[in-house]
Write a protein that holds these residues in place. Structure first.
Motif, PDB file in Angstrom:
ATOM      1  N   HIS A 272       0.815  -1.219   0.000  1.00 25.71           N
ATOM      2  CA  HIS A 272       0.000   0.000   0.000  1.00 25.71           C
ATOM      3  C   HIS A 272       0.846   1.265   0.000  1.00 25.71           C
ATOM      4  O   HIS A 272       1.972   1.262   0.484  1.00 25.71           O
ATOM      5  CB  HIS A 272      -0.911   0.009   1.243  1.00 25.71           C
ATOM      6  CG  HIS A 272      -1.921  -1.092   1.226  1.00 25.71           C
ATOM      7  ND1 HIS A 272      -2.376  -1.712   2.360  1.00 25.71           N
ATOM      8  CD2 HIS A 272      -2.572  -1.687   0.186  1.00 25.71           C
ATOM      9  CE1 HIS A 272      -3.251  -2.643   2.024  1.00 25.71           C
ATOM     10  NE2 HIS A 272      -3.393  -2.639   0.716  1.00 25.71           N
ATOM     11  N   ARG A 273       0.252   2.331  -0.560  1.00 28.82           N
ATOM     12  CA  ARG A 273       0.869   3.662  -0.470  1.00 28.82           C
ATOM     13  C   ARG A 273       0.402   4.290   0.837  1.00 28.82           C
ATOM     14  O   ARG A 273      -0.793   4.421   1.073  1.00 28.82           O
ATOM     15  CB  ARG A 273       0.383   4.560  -1.620  1.00 28.82           C
ATOM     16  CG  ARG A 273       1.155   4.396  -2.898  1.00 28.82           C
ATOM     17  CD  ARG A 273       0.451   5.116  -4.028  1.00 28.82           C
ATOM     18  NE  ARG A 273       0.569   6.572  -3.955  1.00 28.82           N
ATOM     19  CZ  ARG A 273       1.649   7.254  -4.316  1.00 28.82           C
ATOM     20  NH1 ARG A 273       2.713   6.620  -4.754  1.00 28.82           N
ATOM     21  NH2 ARG A 273       1.672   8.570  -4.248  1.00 28.82           N
ATOM     22  N   VAL A 274       1.355   4.695   1.676  1.00 32.34           N
ATOM     23  CA  VAL A 274       0.989   5.135   3.025  1.00 32.34           C
ATOM     24  C   VAL A 274       1.390   6.596   3.246  1.00 32.34           C
ATOM     25  O   VAL A 274       2.535   6.977   2.994  1.00 32.34           O
ATOM     26  CB  VAL A 274       1.695   4.266   4.094  1.00 32.34           C
ATOM     27  CG1 VAL A 274       1.104   4.558   5.466  1.00 32.34           C
ATOM     28  CG2 VAL A 274       1.548   2.805   3.765  1.00 32.34           C
ATOM     29  N   GLY A 275       0.442   7.396   3.721  1.00 41.57           N
ATOM     30  CA  GLY A 275       0.729   8.790   4.072  1.00 41.57           C
ATOM     31  C   GLY A 275       0.936   8.918   5.578  1.00 41.57           C
ATOM     32  O   GLY A 275       0.315   8.190   6.351  1.00 41.57           O
ATOM     33  N   GLY A 289       7.429   5.971   3.967  1.00 39.74           N
ATOM     34  CA  GLY A 289       6.081   6.539   3.883  1.00 39.74           C
ATOM     35  C   GLY A 289       6.119   7.929   3.255  1.00 39.74           C
ATOM     36  O   GLY A 289       7.185   8.530   3.093  1.00 39.74           O
ATOM     37  N   ILE A 290       4.933   8.420   2.860  1.00 38.31           N
ATOM     38  CA  ILE A 290       4.846   9.745   2.224  1.00 38.31           C
ATOM     39  C   ILE A 290       4.500  10.767   3.305  1.00 38.31           C
ATOM     40  O   ILE A 290       3.400  10.769   3.850  1.00 38.31           O
ATOM     41  CB  ILE A 290       3.777   9.729   1.106  1.00 38.31           C
ATOM     42  CG1 ILE A 290       4.173   8.700   0.043  1.00 38.31           C
ATOM     43  CG2 ILE A 290       3.610  11.113   0.504  1.00 38.31           C
ATOM     44  CD1 ILE A 290       3.076   8.384  -0.964  1.00 38.31           C
ATOM     45  N   LEU A 291       5.483  11.617   3.605  1.00 38.37           N
ATOM     46  CA  LEU A 291       5.336  12.526   4.740  1.00 38.37           C
ATOM     47  C   LEU A 291       4.703  13.842   4.336  1.00 38.37           C
ATOM     48  O   LEU A 291       5.073  14.424   3.331  1.00 38.37           O
ATOM     49  CB  LEU A 291       6.719  12.858   5.293  1.00 38.37           C
ATOM     50  CG  LEU A 291       7.467  11.781   6.073  1.00 38.37           C
ATOM     51  CD1 LEU A 291       8.840  12.298   6.458  1.00 38.37           C
ATOM     52  CD2 LEU A 291       6.680  11.428   7.323  1.00 38.37           C
ATOM     53  N   ARG A 292       3.767  14.330   5.156  1.00 44.85           N
ATOM     54  CA  ARG A 292       3.311  15.711   5.027  1.00 44.85           C
ATOM     55  C   ARG A 292       3.312  16.323   6.417  1.00 44.85           C
ATOM     56  O   ARG A 292       2.687  15.803   7.342  1.00 44.85           O
ATOM     57  CB  ARG A 292       1.900  15.791   4.416  1.00 44.85           C
ATOM     58  CG  ARG A 292       1.890  15.599   2.902  1.00 44.85           C
ATOM     59  CD  ARG A 292       2.671  16.710   2.196  1.00 44.85           C
ATOM     60  NE  ARG A 292       2.849  16.512   0.765  1.00 44.85           N
ATOM     61  CZ  ARG A 292       3.848  15.842   0.192  1.00 44.85           C
ATOM     62  NH1 ARG A 292       4.783  15.271   0.920  1.00 44.85           N
ATOM     63  NH2 ARG A 292       3.934  15.743  -1.119  1.00 44.85           N
ATOM     64  N   CYS A 293       4.008  17.454   6.514  1.00 44.61           N
ATOM     65  CA  CYS A 293       4.169  18.089   7.815  1.00 44.61           C
ATOM     66  C   CYS A 293       3.102  19.179   7.967  1.00 44.61           C
ATOM     67  O   CYS A 293       2.914  20.009   7.088  1.00 44.61           O
ATOM     68  CB  CYS A 293       5.551  18.705   7.879  1.00 44.61           C
ATOM     69  SG  CYS A 293       5.832  19.573   9.397  1.00 44.61           S
ATOM     70  N   VAL A 294       2.388  19.167   9.078  1.00 50.35           N
ATOM     71  CA  VAL A 294       1.269  20.085   9.259  1.00 50.35           C
ATOM     72  C   VAL A 294       1.682  21.339  10.041  1.00 50.35           C
ATOM     73  O   VAL A 294       0.890  22.266  10.195  1.00 50.35           O
ATOM     74  CB  VAL A 294       0.090  19.312   9.909  1.00 50.35           C
ATOM     75  CG1 VAL A 294       0.294  19.108  11.388  1.00 50.35           C
ATOM     76  CG2 VAL A 294      -1.244  19.934   9.599  1.00 50.35           C
ATOM     77  N   ASP A 315      -5.038  13.359  -0.820  1.00 49.86           N
ATOM     78  CA  ASP A 315      -5.911  12.915  -1.909  1.00 49.86           C
ATOM     79  C   ASP A 315      -5.165  12.978  -3.237  1.00 49.86           C
ATOM     80  O   ASP A 315      -5.196  12.037  -4.021  1.00 49.86           O
ATOM     81  CB  ASP A 315      -7.159  13.801  -2.010  1.00 49.86           C
ATOM     82  CG  ASP A 315      -8.205  13.440  -0.970  1.00 49.86           C
ATOM     83  OD1 ASP A 315      -8.037  12.395  -0.312  1.00 49.86           O
ATOM     84  OD2 ASP A 315      -9.176  14.205  -0.816  1.00 49.86           O
ATOM     85  N   ASP A 316      -4.474  14.119  -3.474  1.00 48.40           N
ATOM     86  CA  ASP A 316      -3.749  14.283  -4.740  1.00 48.40           C
ATOM     87  C   ASP A 316      -2.657  13.220  -4.871  1.00 48.40           C
ATOM     88  O   ASP A 316      -2.330  12.778  -5.971  1.00 48.40           O
ATOM     89  CB  ASP A 316      -3.115  15.679  -4.829  1.00 48.40           C
ATOM     90  CG  ASP A 316      -4.178  16.776  -4.796  1.00 48.40           C
ATOM     91  OD1 ASP A 316      -5.340  16.463  -5.106  1.00 48.40           O
ATOM     92  OD2 ASP A 316      -3.850  17.926  -4.437  1.00 48.40           O
ATOM     93  N   LEU A 317      -2.069  12.837  -3.752  1.00 51.07           N
ATOM     94  CA  LEU A 317      -0.974  11.859  -3.762  1.00 51.07           C
ATOM     95  C   LEU A 317      -1.491  10.422  -3.882  1.00 51.07           C
ATOM     96  O   LEU A 317      -0.717   9.488  -3.986  1.00 51.07           O
ATOM     97  CB  LEU A 317      -0.162  11.983  -2.466  1.00 51.07           C
ATOM     98  CG  LEU A 317       0.649  13.272  -2.322  1.00 51.07           C
ATOM     99  CD1 LEU A 317       1.026  13.508  -0.870  1.00 51.07           C
ATOM    100  CD2 LEU A 317       1.897  13.199  -3.190  1.00 51.07           C
TER     101      LEU A 317
END
Ligand code: AMP
Ligand code: MG
Length: 352
Positions: A272-275, A289-294, A315-317
């Motif tokens: 799976h692709r994991v955020g 994993g695909i990181l996004r920092c808030v 969503d875009d990723l």
């Protein structure tokens, strides 16, 4: 329908000419998305049942979920309500214009089509000058829920609105990214004790300085079930949600990071692709994993500001699942966690 996008050159010094077309559309029963200090709103004439009906159609919003009527000056409140209870007056004086919505008994002028069939009406005077000037020029109170498709994260930029509303509404006013990033605090002042129905940037601590007692709708934090019906009908729906399944992980920060790393490994093994929704303080600690920092854990305002945009980015990723850190639930953190719990459909793991 062809949707037009119009850029406001300088939101701090908006000129009436820039707003006239939007005001005309609102006055004549059409839909305009516009910036407020909380999130982008999808506006229609609140006194015209047919116009507010178009909001429900454009958003795919359930018809029992009432709309907030936005006003540009305090004099515009009176015609919308049956009475202004003392506590309502005091809270409005203290926090308007600003991110506080108050629930009053409605007057005859407000159609049930705007209030989702309720005998109360939600009213707010937005803090952002563009929004207030637009409402003043339209000459009518403007019903405006968040300008997203129902269930999706609220829009904090005009581009988010475009993604969801293109082809469905007449006009989007682009006033740049919003300031706060989570929707208004909602307080019901129609009963004896003011009651918090939705947490937001006006925190309980701030409300209590004006109203010594503030009750909290029991349905607020827990998972809504048939036993406790939220007083704000909208709070019962899964909301603010990214397309992927999101899980919140709470506990001490080191334990949370350890748990998320393990969950990410398991999911990646399964292909799976994991955020991962992480923070400045922890971002270096996730090797996969695909990181996004808030934002930084120490800066709640930044986290609130970035939250919905980060959910949309996932969503875009096209990730399959998201693991997210959790935040302390005081001050603005209460609003942040309320939105995150809903986005996660109340999936929560306690890391040990
Ligand atoms: P939105 O504008 O999309 O952020 O949603 C408006 C929120 O205000 C929803 O959660 C509604 O249920 C709530 N709301 C609007 N009018 C009322 C009302 N008369 N009584 C209780 N909640 C309301
Ligand atoms: Mg909304």
């Amino acid at each position: 329908m062809k949707t037009r996008m119009m850029q406001i050159i300088d939101s701090e010094n908006v000129r009436d000419e820039e707003l006239r077309e939007a005001a005309r559309i609102l006055r004549t029963g059409g839909l305009v998305a516009f910036p407020t200090e909380t999130v982008y709103g999808l506006g229609a004439n609140a006194l015209d049942e047919k116009a507010s009906g178009k909001i429900y159609a454009a958003k795919g919003r359930p018809s029992d979920n009432p709309l907030i009527a936005h006003i540009s000056a305090i004099e515009e409140l009176k015609p919308l309500v049956k009475e202004i209870p003392e506590m309502g007056r005091r809270l409005a004086e203290a926090f308007w214009p600003g991110p506080l919505t108050l629930i009053f008994p409605k007057s005859e002028r407000v159609p049930y089509g705007t209030t989702g069939g309720l005998d109360t009406v939600a009213v707010r005077m937005p803090g952002m000058a563009v929004a207030r000037r637009l409402i003043a020029l339209a000459g009518v109170p403007v019903a405006a829920p968040s300008a997203n498709l129902s269930g999706r994260p609220s829009p904090t930029t005009a581009q988010h609105v475009w993604q969801d509303m293109q082809g469905r509404i007449e006009l989007i006013l682009d006033g740049g990214p919003v300031g706060i990033g989570v929707e208004s605090t909602i307080v019901d002042v129609s009963g004896k004790i003011p009651t918090l129905l939705r947490p937001g940037a006006i925190t309980i601590e701030m409300l209590e300085k004006v109203a010594s007692t503030v009750a909290i709708d029991p349905a607020l934090m827990g998972k809504p079930d048939s036993m406790i019906r939220p007083k704000a009908p909208g709070m019962k729906y899964r909301h603010y949600a990214p397309k992927a399944e999101m899980t919140l992980v709470e506990g001490k920060t080191e334990a949370v990071v350890r748990e998320i790393r393990q969950l990410v490994d398991e999911q990646m093994m399964a292909g799976h692709r994991v955020g991962i929704l992480c923070t400045e303080e922890t971002r270096e600690q996730y090797p996969r994993g695909i990181l996004r920092c808030v934002g930084a854990r120490s800066d709640e305002e930044m986290i609130a500001h970035n939250l919905f945009a980060v959910l949309r980015e996932f969503d875009d990723l096209q990730v399959d699942c998201i693991y997210s850190e959790s935040f302390p639930q005081n001050h603005l953190g209460y609003a942040i966690m309320n939105r995150m719990q809903k986005a996660a459909g109340y999936r929560m793991i306690h890391a040990k």
